[in-house]
Design a protein around this motif. Structure first.
Motif, PDB file in Angstrom:
ATOM      1  N   GLU A  53       0.822  -1.204   0.000  1.00  0.00           N
ATOM      2  CA  GLU A  53       0.000   0.000   0.000  1.00  0.00           C
ATOM      3  C   GLU A  53       0.858   1.258   0.000  1.00  0.00           C
ATOM      4  OE1 GLU A  53      -3.922  -1.924   2.179  1.00  0.00           O
ATOM      5  OE2 GLU A  53      -2.579  -0.640   3.338  1.00  0.00           O
ATOM      6  N   ALA A  54       2.019   1.181   0.607  1.00  0.00           N
ATOM      7  CA  ALA A  54       2.932   2.321   0.557  1.00  0.00           C
ATOM      8  C   ALA A  54       3.380   2.603  -0.876  1.00  0.00           C
ATOM      9  CB  ALA A  54       4.136   2.074   1.460  1.00  0.00           C
ATOM     10  N   LYS A  55       3.496   1.552  -1.674  1.00  0.00           N
ATOM     11  CA  LYS A  55       3.828   1.746  -3.086  1.00  0.00           C
ATOM     12  C   LYS A  55       2.753   2.582  -3.777  1.00  0.00           C
ATOM     13  CE  LYS A  55       6.322  -2.612  -3.855  1.00  0.00           C
ATOM     14  NZ  LYS A  55       6.344  -3.853  -4.679  1.00  0.00           N
ATOM     15  N   LEU A  56       1.489   2.296  -3.458  1.00  0.00           N
ATOM     16  CA  LEU A  56       0.393   3.079  -4.030  1.00  0.00           C
ATOM     17  C   LEU A  56       0.508   4.538  -3.589  1.00  0.00           C
ATOM     18  CD1 LEU A  56      -2.584   0.626  -3.408  1.00  0.00           C
ATOM     19  CD2 LEU A  56      -1.514   1.128  -5.604  1.00  0.00           C
ATOM     20  N   ASN A  57       0.813   4.748  -2.308  1.00  0.00           N
ATOM     21  CA  ASN A  57       1.000   6.108  -1.815  1.00  0.00           C
ATOM     22  C   ASN A  57       2.084   6.839  -2.603  1.00  0.00           C
ATOM     23  OD1 ASN A  57       0.635   4.980   1.637  1.00  0.00           O
ATOM     24  ND2 ASN A  57      -0.933   5.651   0.214  1.00  0.00           N
ATOM     25  N   TYR A  58       3.193   6.139  -2.853  1.00  0.00           N
ATOM     26  CA  TYR A  58       4.301   6.768  -3.578  1.00  0.00           C
ATOM     27  C   TYR A  58       3.929   7.074  -5.029  1.00  0.00           C
ATOM     28  CZ  TYR A  58       8.013   6.650  -0.080  1.00  0.00           C
ATOM     29  OH  TYR A  58       8.795   6.900   1.028  1.00  0.00           O
ATOM     30  N   THR A  59       3.120   6.215  -5.623  1.00  0.00           N
ATOM     31  CA  THR A  59       2.658   6.509  -6.985  1.00  0.00           C
ATOM     32  C   THR A  59       1.845   7.797  -6.997  1.00  0.00           C
ATOM     33  OG1 THR A  59       2.610   4.174  -7.607  1.00  0.00           O
ATOM     34  CG2 THR A  59       1.260   5.668  -8.913  1.00  0.00           C
ATOM     35  N   THR A  60       1.024   7.980  -5.988  1.00  0.00           N
ATOM     36  CA  THR A  60       0.273   9.223  -5.857  1.00  0.00           C
ATOM     37  C   THR A  60       1.208  10.426  -5.752  1.00  0.00           C
ATOM     38  OG1 THR A  60      -1.514   8.073  -4.708  1.00  0.00           O
ATOM     39  CG2 THR A  60      -1.400  10.457  -4.431  1.00  0.00           C
ATOM     40  N   LEU A  61       2.213  10.312  -4.904  1.00  0.00           N
ATOM     41  CA  LEU A  61       3.141  11.432  -4.728  1.00  0.00           C
ATOM     42  C   LEU A  61       3.895  11.741  -6.018  1.00  0.00           C
ATOM     43  CD1 LEU A  61       4.654  10.787  -1.167  1.00  0.00           C
ATOM     44  CD2 LEU A  61       2.536  11.955  -1.831  1.00  0.00           C
ATOM     45  N   LYS A  62       4.294  10.695  -6.716  1.00  0.00           N
ATOM     46  CA  LYS A  62       5.003  10.899  -7.982  1.00  0.00           C
ATOM     47  C   LYS A  62       4.117  11.626  -8.989  1.00  0.00           C
ATOM     48  CE  LYS A  62       5.757   7.301 -10.546  1.00  0.00           C
ATOM     49  NZ  LYS A  62       6.349   6.014 -11.015  1.00  0.00           N
ATOM     50  N   ASN A  63       2.854  11.266  -9.045  1.00  0.00           N
ATOM     51  CA  ASN A  63       1.953  11.908 -10.004  1.00  0.00           C
ATOM     52  C   ASN A  63       1.645  13.351  -9.616  1.00  0.00           C
ATOM     53  OD1 ASN A  63       1.756   9.732 -11.758  1.00  0.00           O
ATOM     54  ND2 ASN A  63       0.095   8.795 -10.598  1.00  0.00           N
ATOM     55  N   ILE A  64       1.603  13.621  -8.327  1.00  0.00           N
ATOM     56  CA  ILE A  64       1.422  15.011  -7.891  1.00  0.00           C
ATOM     57  C   ILE A  64       2.631  15.852  -8.324  1.00  0.00           C
ATOM     58  CG2 ILE A  64       1.303  16.523  -5.872  1.00  0.00           C
ATOM     59  CD1 ILE A  64      -0.287  14.299  -4.484  1.00  0.00           C
ATOM     60  N   LEU A  65       3.820  15.306  -8.135  1.00  0.00           N
ATOM     61  CA  LEU A  65       5.032  16.025  -8.560  1.00  0.00           C
ATOM     62  C   LEU A  65       5.046  16.234 -10.070  1.00  0.00           C
ATOM     63  CD1 LEU A  65       7.545  14.172  -6.232  1.00  0.00           C
ATOM     64  CD2 LEU A  65       7.023  16.624  -6.145  1.00  0.00           C
ATOM     65  N   ASN A  66       4.605  15.237 -10.816  1.00  0.00           N
ATOM     66  CA  ASN A  66       4.506  15.395 -12.276  1.00  0.00           C
ATOM     67  C   ASN A  66       3.520  16.487 -12.637  1.00  0.00           C
ATOM     68  OD1 ASN A  66       6.381  13.498 -13.125  1.00  0.00           O
ATOM     69  ND2 ASN A  66       4.912  11.809 -13.057  1.00  0.00           N
ATOM     70  N   LEU A  67       2.400  16.506 -11.937  1.00  0.00           N
ATOM     71  CA  LEU A  67       1.384  17.507 -12.209  1.00  0.00           C
ATOM     72  C   LEU A  67       1.925  18.916 -11.991  1.00  0.00           C
ATOM     73  CD1 LEU A  67      -1.588  18.127 -12.867  1.00  0.00           C
ATOM     74  CD2 LEU A  67      -2.059  17.928 -10.427  1.00  0.00           C
ATOM     75  N   TYR A  68       2.786  19.073 -10.995  1.00  0.00           N
ATOM     76  CA  TYR A  68       3.358  20.380 -10.680  1.00  0.00           C
ATOM     77  C   TYR A  68       4.758  20.542 -11.250  1.00  0.00           C
ATOM     78  CZ  TYR A  68      -0.599  21.515  -7.780  1.00  0.00           C
ATOM     79  OH  TYR A  68      -1.867  21.807  -7.357  1.00  0.00           O
ATOM     80  N   SER A  69       5.030  19.841 -12.326  1.00  0.00           N
ATOM     81  CA  SER A  69       6.363  19.885 -12.923  1.00  0.00           C
ATOM     82  C   SER A  69       6.752  21.284 -13.386  1.00  0.00           C
ATOM     83  CB  SER A  69       6.459  18.909 -14.096  1.00  0.00           C
ATOM     84  OG  SER A  69       5.507  19.236 -15.091  1.00  0.00           O
ATOM     85  N   ASN A  70       5.776  22.080 -13.780  1.00  0.00           N
ATOM     86  CA  ASN A  70       6.087  23.442 -14.220  1.00  0.00           C
ATOM     87  C   ASN A  70       6.574  24.330 -13.079  1.00  0.00           C
ATOM     88  OD1 ASN A  70       5.463  22.932 -16.893  1.00  0.00           O
ATOM     89  ND2 ASN A  70       3.327  23.617 -16.713  1.00  0.00           N
ATOM     90  N   ASN A  71       6.347  23.902 -11.847  1.00  0.00           N
ATOM     91  CA  ASN A  71       6.859  24.665 -10.699  1.00  0.00           C
ATOM     92  C   ASN A  71       8.367  24.517 -10.528  1.00  0.00           C
ATOM     93  OD1 ASN A  71       4.194  25.237 -10.168  1.00  0.00           O
ATOM     94  ND2 ASN A  71       4.254  24.637  -8.026  1.00  0.00           N
ATOM     95  N   PHE A  72       8.905  23.435 -11.084  1.00  0.00           N
ATOM     96  CA  PHE A  72      10.329  23.157 -10.890  1.00  0.00           C
ATOM     97  C   PHE A  72      11.200  24.015 -11.804  1.00  0.00           C
ATOM     98  CE2 PHE A  72       8.522  19.340  -9.039  1.00  0.00           C
ATOM     99  CZ  PHE A  72       9.396  19.034  -7.992  1.00  0.00           C
ATOM    100  N   LYS A  73      12.058  24.792 -11.209  1.00  0.00           N
ATOM    101  CA  LYS A  73      13.079  25.487 -11.998  1.00  0.00           C
ATOM    102  C   LYS A  73      14.193  24.510 -12.370  1.00  0.00           C
ATOM    103  CE  LYS A  73      12.262  29.833  -9.529  1.00  0.00           C
ATOM    104  NZ  LYS A  73      11.364  29.239  -8.500  1.00  0.00           N
ATOM    105  N   SER A  74      14.408  23.549 -11.491  1.00  0.00           N
ATOM    106  CA  SER A  74      15.439  22.536 -11.709  1.00  0.00           C
ATOM    107  C   SER A  74      14.799  21.211 -12.098  1.00  0.00           C
ATOM    108  CB  SER A  74      16.278  22.349 -10.438  1.00  0.00           C
ATOM    109  OG  SER A  74      17.129  21.231 -10.568  1.00  0.00           O
ATOM    110  N   LEU A  75      14.939  20.835 -13.356  1.00  0.00           N
ATOM    111  CA  LEU A  75      14.428  19.538 -13.801  1.00  0.00           C
ATOM    112  C   LEU A  75      15.246  18.403 -13.197  1.00  0.00           C
ATOM    113  CD1 LEU A  75      13.569  20.169 -17.575  1.00  0.00           C
ATOM    114  CD2 LEU A  75      12.029  20.108 -15.604  1.00  0.00           C
ATOM    115  N   ASP A  76      16.499  18.682 -12.857  1.00  0.00           N
ATOM    116  CA  ASP A  76      17.311  17.667 -12.186  1.00  0.00           C
ATOM    117  C   ASP A  76      16.699  17.293 -10.840  1.00  0.00           C
ATOM    118  OD1 ASP A  76      19.126  17.595 -14.237  1.00  0.00           O
ATOM    119  OD2 ASP A  76      20.546  18.985 -13.296  1.00  0.00           O
ATOM    120  N   LEU A  77      16.134  18.268 -10.161  1.00  0.00           N
ATOM    121  CA  LEU A  77      15.491  17.992  -8.880  1.00  0.00           C
ATOM    122  C   LEU A  77      14.258  17.128  -9.069  1.00  0.00           C
ATOM    123  CD1 LEU A  77      15.209  18.400  -5.841  1.00  0.00           C
ATOM    124  CD2 LEU A  77      14.069  20.600  -6.301  1.00  0.00           C
ATOM    125  N   LEU A  78      13.466  17.427 -10.082  1.00  0.00           N
ATOM    126  CA  LEU A  78      12.288  16.598 -10.368  1.00  0.00           C
ATOM    127  C   LEU A  78      12.706  15.179 -10.715  1.00  0.00           C
ATOM    128  CD1 LEU A  78       9.263  16.212 -10.835  1.00  0.00           C
ATOM    129  CD2 LEU A  78       9.574  17.140 -13.154  1.00  0.00           C
TER     130      LEU A  78
END
Length: 597
Positions: free
Chosen positions: A198-223
């Motif tokens: 279930e933690a894997k599912l949680n992490y998939t959610t977090l990854k998709n949230i970060l993808n959704l806010y990818s335009n917020n990242f000035k550093s693509l290396d950080l993403l």
């Protein structure tokens, strides 16, 4: 900037999200939707509602199942939906989330003597246990499933989207810490122990949230660093529940993710309006910088005078003139060399064992029965108690005012000088300084030293896993205050006997019951910290157990139920933990590693 006190200022913000998870429930394709709308918040709302709807549909199918196998299949699907929704649901609707994810024990809410609510539990843990009950009744499963489904429908109908960048950071942090502190402990998967998947599912959610806010990242290396770290964490979570190395996971992944989160704050140029229980710049779960102590104090202390108040409070703590007969001070019962306990079963004329004051500030209830909600209130009780200071607040103020040194100190540190509120505050500020987080365990998990033994690591992993200790003694404080929100301190009924003599006899102390006379609270006591437990013997509210071996034997055999005592509401599972001698030895070694330096 100085943060406003979060307990007064915090508003529960509603924000929604989009994810892809393991079960195939016709979830819209993430990339296609975002391309069409080009509005992240629209994507969040659309897919969040879709996932809520999928969960509701699976629960509806479960409600009407006529055989166990089909019921378990639909429960698993609904549970996957729920865990995929968890990061956002838990952030935007804490109360509903806690109800849906509550343990299968009676919920008692006691605001005051005139406002007591007794609530039967419902939600996913209750369904899971019902499906695995020896006397399985699909009708009973259907009843609790319907209640759970209807609550989710209510959430779906009232969904709105409001999400700012700092909400996203808090949301990510909450879920990262939730997985480490309750998720991987099996807290909410008591039967299936499916927490790692279930933690894997949680992490998939977090990854998709970060993808959704990818335009917020000035550093693509950080993403990209985030994506890599999440993938590595998910791979590690493929292990067996009982053998999973939680110590390594937290040290090498949870803490790394908290550091990435701080980099993200800088990269996104996020400003926080205030701090919650965790400091906004925390990078470790086990550090003196982990917690915002003002969150637990209901007000904000000025950092410029905090240390001075603490020093004043320490002097007051050790001043016997504050008691009526001038023979007792706070240190009489709370000796520094014993982690601020007294080493006695119970102090003369006292009903209960003296608890440690270390880490006492990081909880929401004081005393074993939780009769006060803060340290200042606890001090009032001590001052008025005829078997302690046997004084009153007016006399307390007069004693302090009679000392010119005290008067000078108070006039410099407090606007109104000497009064009982300021005296109590000074002592409380001192007690709030007793959270060191510098034990052998803390220093090793923070990579400040490399001295921890294999036995101590194994003990931590057992404590957090197979032994289920951490489902009541929540890390990082290892007390009953529930992370990651830290707004509630739990009480438990363990079934502690009156003495060690057999046959066992029920202890006559009714604990929490005597605060409001709630029948369902008989023999309930606050869950204390196990930090510094090597110095705080004897153990339990009545000091019945002299050493940690006796204590562990009690838990391993199912508490009071294992001794043949009957308690309708015992919260400690009555089944044996099946810990062998080596495992018990390792758990004790770990607990001893929590001794402050």
């Amino acid at each position: 900037m100085k943060y406003l006190n979060s307990k007064k200022a915090y508003i529960v913000f509603v924000c929604l999200f989009s994810i892809v998870f393991g079960c195939k429930d016709n979830t819209p394709n993430y990339s296609e939707v975002i391309t069409k709308t080009k509005q992240p918040l629209d994507v969040l709302e659309l897919n969040y509602k879709k996932l809520l709807n999928n969960c509701i549909n699976n629960l509806n199918a479960l409600e009407h199942c006529e055989d166990y196998e089909t019921a378990l299949k639909y429960y698993t699907k609904a549970r996957h939906n729920f865990k995929s929704l968890e990061p956002i649901l838990a952030f935007v609707d804490k109360n509903n989330y806690m109800s849906l994810n509550a343990p299968n024990i009676l919920k008692v809410e006691e605001e005051d003597a005139t406002d007591i609510k007794i609530k039967k539990p419902f939600g996913f843990q209750v369904i899971e246990e019902a499906l695995h009950d020896d006397a399985l009744s699909l009708k009973d499963v259907a009843k609790v499933t319907q209640i759970t489904k209807n609550r989710l429908k209510l959430i779906e109908q009232n969904t709105q989207l409001k999400l700012k960048n700092y909400h996203v950071i808090w949301l990510l942090r909450d879920q990262i810490t939730r997985m480490a502190l309750t998720g991987i402990t099996g807290f909410d998967s008591p039967v299936l122990e499916n927490s790692l998947e279930e933690a894997k599912l949680n992490y998939t959610t977090l990854k998709n949230i970060l993808n959704l806010y990818s335009n917020n990242f000035k550093s693509l290396d950080l993403l990209n660093e985030w994506k890599k770290e999440i993938s590595v964490s998910q791979d590690m979570l493929s292990g067996d529940f009982n053998t999973f190395n939680r110590y390594s996971f937290i040290k090498n992944h949870t803490h790394k993710q908290l550091k990435l989160l701080n980099k993200t704050v800088y990269d996104w140029n996020v400003n926080f309006p205030f701090a919650l229980a965790f400091n906004n710049d925390m990078t470790s779960l086990f550090s003196h910088n982990t917690f915002n102590i003002d969150f637990f104090a209901n007000y904000v202390e000025k950092d410029s005078i905090r240390d001075k108040k603490s020093k004043l409070g320490k002097i007051l703590f050790n001043d016997k003139r504050l008691s009526r007969d001038q023979t007792m001070n706070c240190a009489t019962c709370h000796k520094q060399e014993l982690a601020f306990t007294d080493g006695l079963k119970n102090f003369p004329e006292q009903k209960r064992n003296t608890p440690t004051l270390t880490y006492a500030a990081l909880q929401q209830s004081m005393f074993y029965d939780g009769r006060t909600g803060n340290l200042e209130g606890q001090i009032v009780d001590v001052v008025n108690n005829k078997d302690e200071f046997h004084s009153n607040l007016e006399d307390l103020s007069l004693v302090v005012k009679s000392d010119s040194t005290y008067t000078n100190f108070f006039n410099r540190l407090y606007e109104k000088g000497v009064n009982d509120a300021n005296i109590r505050n000074a002592i409380a500020v001192y007690i709030r300084s007793l959270n060191k987080f510098n034990s052998k365990f803390d220093n090793n998990i923070n990579a400040l030293e490399n001295t921890i033994t294999e036995s101590e690591i194994n003990g931590f992993n057992l404590f957090m896993g197979k032994a289920k200790c951490a489902t009541c003694h929540f890390a990082p404080v290892f007390n009953g205050t529930v992370p990651p929100n830290f707004t509630e301190t739990e009480f438990e009924l363990l079934g502690v006997p009156k003495s060690k003599h057999l046959p066992a006899v029920t202890d006559t102390d009714l604990g929490r019951h005597d605060v409001f006379n709630t029948p369902e609270r008989k023999h309930f006591f606050k869950t204390p910290t196990v930090r510094n437990i090597s110095k705080t013997a004897p153990y339990m509210h009545n000091g019945i157990y002299d050493d940690l071996e006796e204590l562990m034997d009690f838990y391993n055999n199912g508490g009071g139920a294992g001794l043949g005592l009957e308690f309708e509401y015992q919260t400690l599972p009555s089944d044996s933990l099946n810990l062998n001698a080596d495992e018990i030895k390792d758990i004790i070694a770990f607990m001893k590693s929590l001794e402050d330096n």
